[in-house]
Design a protein around this motif. Structure first.
Motif, PDB file in Angstrom:
ATOM      1  N   SER A   1      -6.479  12.093   2.080  1.00 29.03           N
ATOM      2  CA  SER A   1      -5.632  11.051   1.502  1.00 29.03           C
ATOM      3  C   SER A   1      -6.343   9.707   1.625  1.00 29.03           C
ATOM      4  O   SER A   1      -7.235   9.533   2.460  1.00 29.03           O
TER       5      SER A   1
ATOM      6  N   ASN B   1     -10.759   4.086   5.355  1.00 31.06           N
ATOM      7  CA  ASN B   1      -9.470   4.605   5.809  1.00 31.06           C
ATOM      8  C   ASN B   1      -9.115   5.947   5.182  1.00 31.06           C
ATOM      9  O   ASN B   1      -7.950   6.333   5.171  1.00 31.06           O
TER      10      ASN B   1
ATOM     11  N   ILE C   1     -10.940   0.411   1.815  1.00 32.14           N
ATOM     12  CA  ILE C   1     -10.191   1.590   1.390  1.00 32.14           C
ATOM     13  C   ILE C   1     -10.938   2.867   1.792  1.00 32.14           C
ATOM     14  O   ILE C   1     -10.357   3.803   2.331  1.00 32.14           O
TER      15      ILE C   1
ATOM     16  N   ASN D   1       0.029   0.057  -4.370  1.00 33.55           N
ATOM     17  CA  ASN D   1       0.949   0.887  -5.150  1.00 33.55           C
ATOM     18  C   ASN D   1       1.049   0.479  -6.619  1.00 33.55           C
ATOM     19  O   ASN D   1       1.672   1.179  -7.415  1.00 33.55           O
TER      20      ASN D   1
ATOM     21  N   TYR E   1      -2.222  11.472  -1.696  1.00 32.44           N
ATOM     22  CA  TYR E   1      -2.811  12.740  -1.265  1.00 32.44           C
ATOM     23  C   TYR E   1      -3.441  13.429  -2.468  1.00 32.44           C
ATOM     24  O   TYR E   1      -2.892  13.389  -3.567  1.00 32.44           O
TER      25      TYR E   1
ATOM     26  N   THR F   1      -5.340   5.302   1.153  1.00 34.21           N
ATOM     27  CA  THR F   1      -4.274   4.322   1.043  1.00 34.21           C
ATOM     28  C   THR F   1      -4.700   3.278   0.021  1.00 34.21           C
ATOM     29  O   THR F   1      -5.754   2.659   0.175  1.00 34.21           O
TER      30      THR F   1
ATOM     31  N   LEU G   1       0.818  -1.206   0.000  1.00 33.99           N
ATOM     32  CA  LEU G   1       0.000   0.000   0.000  1.00 33.99           C
ATOM     33  C   LEU G   1       0.854   1.259   0.000  1.00 33.99           C
ATOM     34  O   LEU G   1       1.982   1.264   0.478  1.00 33.99           O
ATOM     35  N   GLU G   2       0.285   2.326  -0.537  1.00 36.82           N
ATOM     36  CA  GLU G   2       0.894   3.644  -0.460  1.00 36.82           C
ATOM     37  C   GLU G   2      -0.210   4.658  -0.200  1.00 36.82           C
ATOM     38  O   GLU G   2      -1.354   4.461  -0.593  1.00 36.82           O
ATOM     39  N   THR G   3       0.155   5.739   0.451  1.00 33.65           N
ATOM     40  CA  THR G   3      -0.809   6.798   0.738  1.00 33.65           C
ATOM     41  C   THR G   3      -0.764   7.808  -0.395  1.00 33.65           C
ATOM     42  O   THR G   3       0.295   8.296  -0.768  1.00 33.65           O
TER      43      THR G   3
END
Length: 184
Positions: free
Chosen positions: A47, A179, A176, A52, A40, A49, A36-38
């Motif tokens: 944002s 979060n 998703i 990726n 923005y 998550t 995973l990546e956050t």
């Protein structure tokens, strides 16, 4: 032995995770999403998550800032699409609002199969789920409106195409959406 211990620890952790009101509504079980990546939004007001490996597009205009993402390594009927927008506008979950949403979706030949007011990210929210066809493919569209304050709200959309593992894919999309973080 070490693998059994690790697996047991993961299962214990997942069983202790508090299930949100939204996940309970869909009888979702927590799942593990890897790598995973956050991401923005352009304005840095929220944002999400995401995996990726997904293709993500950012959008901004005077009234909104959006993140749209999908797993382009899979067939459309094997994944789900996520579109989250921070919108500058007041929103009230009254009968007029609910009727307007339903009419918009009926005009697209979508039938409402679920709607409910609830709390998400500790904010008043409204969920609606629709079912229909798009380009001769069955699909479900979930809309989650999250009232942040009197001048802004978040609209989180998830679309699931096809009729295979629909509930599982909706639950992953919900995970998703649950979060989403706001940064104001």
């Amino acid at each position: 032995m070490r693998k059994i211990y690790l697996l047991s620890s993961i299962l214990l952790f997942l069983s202790c995770v508090k299930q949100s009101e939204l996940s309970k509504e869909f009888n979702c079980k927590p799942s593990i999403i890897n790598d995973l990546e956050t991401i923005y939004d352009v304005r840095n007001v929220f944002s999400i998550t995401l995996p990726n490996t997904w293709k993500t597009n950012l959008y901004e205009d005077v009234y909104q800032s959006s993140i749209f993402s999908a797993d382009t390594t899979k067939q459309l009927t094997e994944t789900y699409l996520i579109d989250v927008s921070y919108i500058k506008n007041n929103i009230q979950f009254n009968d007029l609002f609910k009727l307007k949403i339903e009419q918009e979706n009926l005009s697209k030949k979508l039938v409402q199969i679920k709607s409910k007011e609830l709390k998400l990210i500790d904010k008043p929210s409204y969920l609606s789920l629709y079912k229909g066809k798009k380009s001769n493919v069955m699909y479900q569209k979930m809309l989650v409106y999250i009232k942040l304050n009197n001048t802004n709200f978040i609209l989180a959309k998830a679309e699931v195409y096809g009729d295979s593992l629909v509930e599982e894919r909706l639950c992953k999309a919900l995970q998703i959406i649950e979060n989403i973080k706001t940064h104001q």
